[in-house]
Design a protein around this motif. Structure first.
Motif, PDB file in Angstrom:
ATOM      1  N   TYR A 157       3.217   4.097  13.063  1.00 49.54           N
ATOM      2  CA  TYR A 157       2.496   2.894  12.587  1.00 49.54           C
ATOM      3  C   TYR A 157       3.056   1.639  13.245  1.00 49.54           C
ATOM      4  CZ  TYR A 157       0.930   6.184   9.030  1.00 49.54           C
ATOM      5  OH  TYR A 157       0.391   7.260   8.384  1.00 49.54           O
ATOM      6  N   ASP A 214      -2.060  14.477  10.091  1.00 49.05           N
ATOM      7  CA  ASP A 214      -2.375  14.367   8.666  1.00 49.05           C
ATOM      8  C   ASP A 214      -2.448  15.773   8.072  1.00 49.05           C
ATOM      9  OD1 ASP A 214      -4.814  15.429   9.379  1.00 49.05           O
ATOM     10  OD2 ASP A 214      -5.905  13.525   9.188  1.00 49.05           O
ATOM     11  N   ASP A 263       8.347   1.940   6.438  1.00 50.05           N
ATOM     12  CA  ASP A 263       8.547   3.192   7.166  1.00 50.05           C
ATOM     13  C   ASP A 263       8.618   4.272   6.092  1.00 50.05           C
ATOM     14  OD1 ASP A 263       9.230   5.327   8.717  1.00 50.05           O
ATOM     15  OD2 ASP A 263      10.840   4.307   9.787  1.00 50.05           O
ATOM     16  N   ARG A 288       0.501  -7.009   4.879  1.00 53.20           N
ATOM     17  CA  ARG A 288      -0.660  -6.275   5.389  1.00 53.20           C
ATOM     18  C   ARG A 288      -0.216  -4.947   6.004  1.00 53.20           C
ATOM     19  NH1 ARG A 288      -3.425  -6.857  10.443  1.00 53.20           N
ATOM     20  NH2 ARG A 288      -5.464  -5.850  10.343  1.00 53.20           N
ATOM     21  N   GLU A 289       0.897  -4.986   6.724  1.00 48.17           N
ATOM     22  CA  GLU A 289       1.439  -3.735   7.273  1.00 48.17           C
ATOM     23  C   GLU A 289       1.801  -2.769   6.160  1.00 48.17           C
ATOM     24  OE1 GLU A 289       1.672  -2.367  10.291  1.00 48.17           O
ATOM     25  OE2 GLU A 289       0.529  -4.100  10.978  1.00 48.17           O
ATOM     26  N   ASP A 317      -1.440  -1.387   4.633  1.00 49.04           N
ATOM     27  CA  ASP A 317      -2.226  -0.459   5.442  1.00 49.04           C
ATOM     28  C   ASP A 317      -1.440   0.796   5.798  1.00 49.04           C
ATOM     29  OD1 ASP A 317      -4.275  -2.215   5.267  1.00 49.04           O
ATOM     30  OD2 ASP A 317      -4.004  -3.075   7.263  1.00 49.04           O
ATOM     31  N   GLN A 318      -0.165   0.644   6.078  1.00 39.75           N
ATOM     32  CA  GLN A 318       0.624   1.818   6.441  1.00 39.75           C
ATOM     33  C   GLN A 318       0.781   2.750   5.249  1.00 39.75           C
ATOM     34  OE1 GLN A 318       4.144   1.470   8.778  1.00 39.75           O
ATOM     35  NE2 GLN A 318       3.448  -0.355   9.846  1.00 39.75           N
ATOM     36  N   SER A 342      -2.550   4.367   4.411  1.00 41.32           N
ATOM     37  CA  SER A 342      -2.897   5.384   5.407  1.00 41.32           C
ATOM     38  C   SER A 342      -1.999   6.612   5.296  1.00 41.32           C
ATOM     39  CB  SER A 342      -2.772   4.810   6.822  1.00 41.32           C
ATOM     40  OG  SER A 342      -3.818   3.917   7.084  1.00 41.32           O
ATOM     41  N   ALA A 343      -0.710   6.365   5.207  1.00 43.81           N
ATOM     42  CA  ALA A 343       0.226   7.491   5.199  1.00 43.81           C
ATOM     43  C   ALA A 343      -0.002   8.379   3.981  1.00 43.81           C
ATOM     44  CB  ALA A 343       1.661   6.990   5.235  1.00 43.81           C
ATOM     45  N   ARG A 361      -3.285  10.224   4.438  1.00 42.13           N
ATOM     46  CA  ARG A 361      -3.158  11.340   5.384  1.00 42.13           C
ATOM     47  C   ARG A 361      -2.500  12.539   4.725  1.00 42.13           C
ATOM     48  NH1 ARG A 361      -1.114   9.090  11.268  1.00 42.13           N
ATOM     49  NH2 ARG A 361      -2.571   7.329  11.433  1.00 42.13           N
ATOM     50  N   TYR A 398      -7.144   3.083   7.116  1.00 37.44           N
ATOM     51  CA  TYR A 398      -7.197   3.208   8.579  1.00 37.44           C
ATOM     52  C   TYR A 398      -6.734   4.586   9.028  1.00 37.44           C
ATOM     53  CZ  TYR A 398      -7.944  -1.754   8.350  1.00 37.44           C
ATOM     54  OH  TYR A 398      -8.462  -2.982   8.070  1.00 37.44           O
TER      55      TYR A 398
END
Lengths: 720, 720
Positions: free
Chosen positions: A579, A589, B573, B695-696, B699-700, B703-704, B707, B720
């Motif tokens: 990311y 995924d 992370d 925002r990171e 979104d991260q 998404s993570a 997934r 995303y």
């Protein structure tokens, strides 16, 4: 020099030459490299009881030659042999392996001669032949004589006991055989003194200036010269403020280094900042089309050449990872490169302009942008616009020195541009000289890869050879390129941190020269470094022969790269770059993994390749397993050509790779007492770390991919 | 001092006091802190047109007092009021909020007086009352007089216009109110000069020595003294070679700093290396039971006290993250702490011994080991074995200063040990002074949490108060502790990088003092810092009031922590710490997430809590949502008490948190022109970074987790 390892030039390597009567026939104008040959022979014969005679080449009659065991000669005596070298012969190993000229040459030489090898002419080329009990090395110039002498050294006794009449004809395939040092003159707070260096500090620089004591640089220059390296970049391509001043305030420091490299046939280069006219020159712009900027570069170059008449030129990383470049002025990279090239041209200098330009502020959310495309998109429109003394320096793959990448399509796409392929001897992504990874098999695969539409290999293109053409020595020099790599050397006592990483430095030079068999090169290195103990030879082979593929097994399945810790790039971190802004993703995924780079449904990167690769890579049916996830996003249960599934392949290779490392460590452990203790201990310590690290790679990747996929390991091995 | 921000003591804050007739009544032996009070009043009255008279307290007759607007007095004049302070009253806000003594006190004071506030006696306590138009501040000592004076400053005009007869009775709840600086004397190559510092370099040290110019340290000491901080640790708890020598070779440097802090009622402490007898003393051991080692520490302490008679003592991080400690000699931490304590005891010094001991070489494969258990397992068996001048310094949570953790069970488990609860003002895991995060609401939650089996709160235990007991001033001092925090100050012009992070420094001191309402404290800080503009007041509240919960929303769902970049701890992370040796995992896979710390099926950590928490946390039914994943591993679709599912909660809070940040930025933007431009610009710049970073995170993490879980966001927002 005491206290540091001699690498592949231990005194013992000179025994066969040094115990013989040696005549060195050179002229008064043959320069410092010829003096180096004389000095080497003098030292060797003094040590091993032989003798040195020097004379002019013209004086070497048959009688004189026959009174010697060895003749090393520059000049007219090689005229006949030289006449055989008027044709440039395609490099064996490329698709054009056939050679229409062999019969013609053989007819000139007659039955007395056996062609052992041939290659290009040019600086560094030489011929060796056994005549009447004398081993004769002939060269057009001092660089060739040095190469020839070291060829004898490498061959040892066999060079002097070979059958009469065998002609050993050798010369460099590549004009450019360069090592770049990513050394900072001052220690960088994050990157250290040597960026991506794993062997201590810089051998060149200390606290902003050249070191006072350059004895070690001298030894390094001798080592590189012995294997035909002819260019060295002295500072990091990321040029910080301190290093920028090498071009101006500290040219005298550069000149001192040039003086050390010159006797070994090596020219020095500086990495420069494209913004130097602003930061150093006080101008208000660095626009390459601005006359003041052009004048500033011309003046700066002229001042360098006042101190260093054989200065090599500049290395430039522009518009890349924060380095300044021509984009800021609305100019392209041909504009940028040419302004520097024109400053260097009057003095014979060259610009190495790196093609490593991409958006390092990419938005990971945007799956349409593909870093792999960047170099091609930026540079191929500029083909033909670079001056003749610009070499476009292209990383071997489209990403960044990964363990496994396809070769860069740029290499096939710029026929009117001089290209150099950039490799990485320093093991940034390949174990950082903690892991024993012999990289020459990777480089060999890269160089042999038939990238071009006409079937020429990467190595062939890099060497500047054209398909189906011959080149006469009187023709204009073709737009020839070569091979560049990032050095793995620092001020560590073993030079490379891991003693076995010395093999990579050696092998890079030998492959850049034109050698083709990475395992034969390794064998040569083992003999020079460790001597002739067959137990050692076989154990070092056991450690290194397959070590790159072993490293691939436990770190980079099916073309996935970058599963490393951001920043330092060591050790596993499956999502470490997932990311980020670096354009380095695998999109794993719960359903699958890989990057869709097809034209049909992905980023279209496959379209940058010529046929057949654009189609080979486009289809999951034809894409090679080892690059499958570089080009395709597939389900975990996708069946590979190997018959395994993607997920089972991950499970298997990571377990197997670790097992390989255990075997490597056991093979090395058997050498206790057979290799110098310091070497044994250092390698043993590194193998222990490799084993620990490989176990982490194995277990983390197996666990992480299991947590995602939910598919059990069919073998039932533990997943944590 | 010019060029740096005045924090909460701008000149303007002294207007109300400085424009009045002030009598300071102190004795000749009241020392440097009393001199500070005089100097402050002198400067304020000079600036704002009031007057300063000084006399002895004995001379303050009613007539003298009534000729003044303000009387600040130490000594007999406060005897009557002091007699009211013979009982230690339970801290409001704890479960023992009821107070059986109020009627008795009220009967003494009669109807003329309204009790506005009370708390403990001891150094720093004071009483203020309005009598006959005069505001009288009375204290037993200079520390109380300083506190009282600053109390008037903070209250501004209202301190001098309050109704007659209101008694403002104040004193510190905690004896220990300490700030630790993790400053290195030399810049550490990885950690920088201030470890986990986000506000520039150290204000104390430069290139290995104390700074020549200590003007800024003086300003800092004044600021801390104004809010009752009484102890400062001068160097990093990770003691490197350079810092270790402060104890020996560079005591003079420490003495210079002690001289600067002393006039503000603050004692200085050094972090020391447990291995100092080896590394500095040349002994062959640091075994705490070795007589030579004991003698070495005693001698070292004696030498320090020769230069610094009021030296505070030592801070020790032992057997933790690579620091040396008693384990190496088979000794326990009571042995280790006591050897230092006995060296300090003759001089009245104290050892702060950190309970942050755990295995940082944990194997992530081993799910039975639980870092959260470590401090309890190591230290509770030692309860009662620590000397009286040892304070066990316990991080508020069992892990490491996360945005959300349960409170540490150690706090409830060591009744016979003096404890200090350690907070972190520097925003290591809470946005690093790039994000506006007002931490006092977190600290307030921690301090109010009724951790003990008898219902006492964390704050109550830390203050050394016992359930259901009263304490007479003539009793022996109870084993009292307090509050310690890591400072967020550096040589940045705003002191804290983010100007709004000044509020955290202020609020820490005020909460350590005993203040209880974090938003009232914030309001106080806003008034002092920005003045009385109601628009500014309301906008700063809008930015900060809920900022900790906002930060939790986008970074730390349901008690999951450590989803930060290893090493620097900034930015998202998800798996950054998942496969490390640090014991910091969430075990997210395709099925669920969280750490099973139950007794029934997990690590048993819940069993370290007294009732009711051991059962509350044990059950998913009763575990609070915000700690669910700290204690339990549950499916993504587990339904929370809130009615949402775990996965939907992640989706929602990360989206909401980002939206909150956008609103925060808009609120701040409205202040353009209403706050000093430099402050406006710096905060604006930081909020832009916070918005980008949030925002990171949003979104991260969305998404993570998508997934992994495969569960779509029920609201249909983009993943995303």
């Amino acid at each position: 020099m005491t206290g540091v390892h001699p690498l592949w030039l231990p005194d013992e390597a000179f025994r066969a030459l040094g115990s013989r009567r040696v005549l060195v026939a050179v002229g008064p104008d043959d320069g410092p490299v010829a003096e180096t040959v004389i000095a080497e022979v003098a030292a060797a014969t003094r040590r091993f009881g032989g003798s040195l005679t020097t004379t002019r080449a013209q004086s070497v009659t048959a009688e004189v030659a026959q009174s010697q065991d060895v003749v090393l000669a520059i000049g007219p005596s090689v005229a006949v042999a030289g006449s055989l070298a008027t044709r440039l012969v395609p490099r064996p190993g490329t698709p054009e392996r056939h050679d229409p000229y062999l019969p013609a040459i053989a007819s000139v030489l007659g039955e007395r001669f056996t062609i052992l090898r041939w290659t290009t002419t040019g600086p560094g080329a030489f011929q060796a032949i056994r005549v009447g009990g004398t081993t004769v090395v002939m060269a057009d110039g001092a660089a060739g004589l040095l190469s020839g002498m070291h060829s004898l050294v490498r061959r040892g006794e066999s060079a002097f006991t070979a059958p009469e009449g065998e002609l050993h004809w050798d010369g460099p395939l590549n004009r450019i055989r360069m090592l770049d040092h990513w050394d900072n003159t001052v220690v960088h707070p994050v990157m250290g003194q040597v960026e991506r260096g794993y062997a201590g500090g810089s051998i060149f620089w200390s606290e902003g200036r050249v070191r006072d004591d350059l004895a070690r640089v001298g030894q390094y220059a001798r080592l590189l010269g012995s294997v035909g390296i002819n260019a060295v970049g002295l500072n990091n391509v990321n040029v910080h403020a301190a290093e920028a001043t090498l071009l101006t305030d500290h040219v005298a420091d550069v000149a001192r280094l040039a003086d050390v490299f010159r006797p070994h046939g090596i020219r020095v280069y500086l990495s420069v900042s494209f913004a130097a006219p602003l930061s150093l020159g006080g101008l208000t712009t660095a626009d390459p089309l601005d006359p003041d900027v052009q004048r500033w570069w011309a003046d700066a170059a002229a001042r360098v050449y006042e101190s260093i008449p054989d200065f090599g030129g500049f290395v430039v990383k522009a518009d890349s990872e924060g380095q300044p470049g021509p984009f800021a002025y609305g100019r392209d990279h041909a504009d940028g490169a040419n302004v520097l090239a024109r400053a260097l041209a009057p003095f014979g200098g060259t610009v190495f302009w790196r093609a490593f330009v991409y958006d390092h502020h990419q938005d990971w959310r945007d799956r349409s942008t593909d870093r792999a495309r960047a170099a091609y998109d930026h540079f191929t429109p500029l083909d033909g616009r670079f001056d003749d003394n610009v070499v476009l320096q292209v990383k071997y793959g489209p990403m960044d020195f990964q363990t496994r990448e396809p070769v860069s399509p740029v290499i096939a796409a710029m026929p009117r541009t001089r290209l150099a392929v950039e490799l990485q001897v320093t093991q940034e992504y390949t174990g950082q000289q903690q892991h024993a990874v012999y990289l020459a098999p990777q480089w060999d695969e890269i160089l042999r890869f038939p990238i071009a539409a006409d079937g020429r290999s990467v190595g062939y293109v890099a060497a500047g050879l054209r398909a189906g053409t011959v080149h006469h020595r009187d023709d204009p020099v073709p737009p020839s390129g070569g091979i560049v790599a990032v050095s793995n050397v620092g001020d560590d006592e073993f030079w490379t941190g891991h003693p076995l990483a010395q093999a990579n430095l050696y092998a890079f030079a030998r492959l850049a020269w034109g050698e083709e068999d990475p395992l034969a090169v390794l064998d040569e290195w083992i003999g020079l470094t460790f001597g002739d103990d067959p137990t050692v030879r076989s154990a070092v082979h056991a450690v290194l022969d397959d070590s790159w593929r072993t490293y691939e097994k436990y770190t980079a399945p099916l073309g996935v790269g970058f599963m490393v810790r951001p920043g330092h790039h060591y050790g596993p971190d499956v999502d470490g770059y997932e990311y980020t802004a670096w354009g380095t993703y695998h999109f794993a995924d719960r359903d699958g993994i890989g990057v869709d780079r097809t034209r049909a449904t992905g980023t279209g990167f496959t379209g940058q390749y010529p046929p057949p690769w654009r189609d080979v890579y486009e289809s999951v049916e034809t894409c090679p397993d080892e690059l499958l996830l570089f080009f395709h996003h597939v389900p975990w249960t996708h069946v590979l050509h190997s018959g395994s599934t993607v997920i089972q392949h991950v499970y298997d290779t990571h377990a197997d790779g670790y097992d390989d490392v255990v075997r490597m460590a056991a093979a090395w452990a058997s050498l206790d007492g057979r290799v110098p203790e310091a070497v044994f201990d250092r390698v043993t310590e590194r193998l222990a770390e490799q084993e620990r690290s490989a176990r982490e790679w194995r277990d983390q990747l197996r666990s992480a991919f299991f947590r995602r996929s939910g598919v059990p390991d069919a073998t039932g091995r533990t997943i944590y």
